[in-house]
Design a protein around this motif. Structure first.
Motif, PDB file in Angstrom:
ATOM      1  N   HIS A  54       0.953  -1.038   0.146  1.00 26.81           N
ATOM      2  CA  HIS A  54      -0.021  -0.038  -0.091  1.00 26.81           C
ATOM      3  C   HIS A  54       0.890   1.088   0.045  1.00 26.81           C
ATOM      4  CE1 HIS A  54      -2.994  -2.853   1.713  1.00 26.81           C
ATOM      5  NE2 HIS A  54      -3.871  -2.009   0.903  1.00 26.81           N
ATOM      6  N   THR A  55       0.559   2.455  -0.638  1.00 28.53           N
ATOM      7  CA  THR A  55       1.179   3.526  -0.693  1.00 28.53           C
ATOM      8  C   THR A  55       0.973   4.229   0.900  1.00 28.53           C
ATOM      9  OG1 THR A  55      -0.702   4.789  -1.682  1.00 28.53           O
ATOM     10  CG2 THR A  55       0.676   3.911  -3.274  1.00 28.53           C
ATOM     11  N   GLU A  57      -0.330   7.148   1.295  1.00 28.93           N
ATOM     12  CA  GLU A  57      -1.690   7.720   1.154  1.00 28.93           C
ATOM     13  C   GLU A  57      -2.885   6.625   1.270  1.00 28.93           C
ATOM     14  OE1 GLU A  57       0.656   8.190  -1.346  1.00 28.93           O
ATOM     15  OE2 GLU A  57       1.347   9.983  -0.917  1.00 28.93           O
ATOM     16  N   GLU A  58      -2.646   5.435   0.722  1.00 28.61           N
ATOM     17  CA  GLU A  58      -3.505   4.267   0.893  1.00 28.61           C
ATOM     18  C   GLU A  58      -3.759   4.215   2.383  1.00 28.61           C
ATOM     19  OE1 GLU A  58      -3.184   2.176  -3.532  1.00 28.61           O
ATOM     20  OE2 GLU A  58      -1.754   1.752  -1.679  1.00 28.61           O
ATOM     21  N   PHE A  61      -5.415   6.762   4.129  1.00 29.37           N
ATOM     22  CA  PHE A  61      -7.163   6.745   3.799  1.00 29.37           C
ATOM     23  C   PHE A  61      -7.579   5.655   4.660  1.00 29.37           C
ATOM     24  CE2 PHE A  61     -10.404   4.709   1.203  1.00 29.37           C
ATOM     25  CZ  PHE A  61     -11.238   5.932   1.063  1.00 29.37           C
ATOM     26  N   ILE A  62      -7.013   4.415   4.800  1.00 29.09           N
ATOM     27  CA  ILE A  62      -7.528   3.424   5.503  1.00 29.09           C
ATOM     28  C   ILE A  62      -7.815   3.456   7.108  1.00 29.09           C
ATOM     29  CG2 ILE A  62      -7.096   0.971   6.039  1.00 29.09           C
ATOM     30  CD1 ILE A  62      -5.839   0.387   3.233  1.00 29.09           C
ATOM     31  N   SER A  92      -3.629  -5.102  -0.885  1.00 31.09           N
ATOM     32  CA  SER A  92      -3.828  -4.476  -2.216  1.00 31.09           C
ATOM     33  C   SER A  92      -3.651  -5.574  -3.239  1.00 31.09           C
ATOM     34  CB  SER A  92      -2.601  -3.352  -2.205  1.00 31.09           C
ATOM     35  OG  SER A  92      -2.682  -2.823  -3.516  1.00 31.09           O
TER      36      SER A  92
END
Length: 103
Positions: A54-55, A57-58, A61-62, A92
């Motif tokens: 996961h980035t 940013e991801e 977000f999570i 992911s």
């Protein structure tokens, strides 16, 4: 950007798993794990998935989703460093051994 068909995310099996996890915890805490692996993994149900990390940013977000749910629901969400004992595992996924069966 194409969306994800909810039928791949929601199932009776997943619902039963979450209910069982809630029934086990008197303090109503659900733990979640965010996978950061790059490669092929075997899941407990026998499926094989190919994942990407996961980035940043991801992950933010999570975590934001769970932080928001924490304030709205009578359930506490805590991030787990491993899949061992986690109630929700987030991957992911770029490929799954059973996707062909779902199409």
């Amino acid at each position: 950007m194409a969306g994800v068909n909810p039928k791949f995310l929601i199932s009776k099996d997943f619902s039963r798993h979450t209910k069982a996890a809630l029934d086990l915890d008197d303090d109503v805490v659900l733990t979640y794990y965010i996978d950061d692996s790059d490669g092929t993994q075997s899941l407990a149900d026998g499926r094989t998935i190919t994942t990407l990390p996961h980035t940043t940013e991801e992950v933010r977000f999570i975590e934001g989703i769970f932080d928001g749910l924490d304030t709205l629901l009578a359930i506490d969400f805590e991030r787990s460093p491993t899949t061992k004992g986690s109630d929700i595992d987030i991957y992911s996924v770029i490929d799954s051994s059973d996707w062909e069966k779902m199409i």
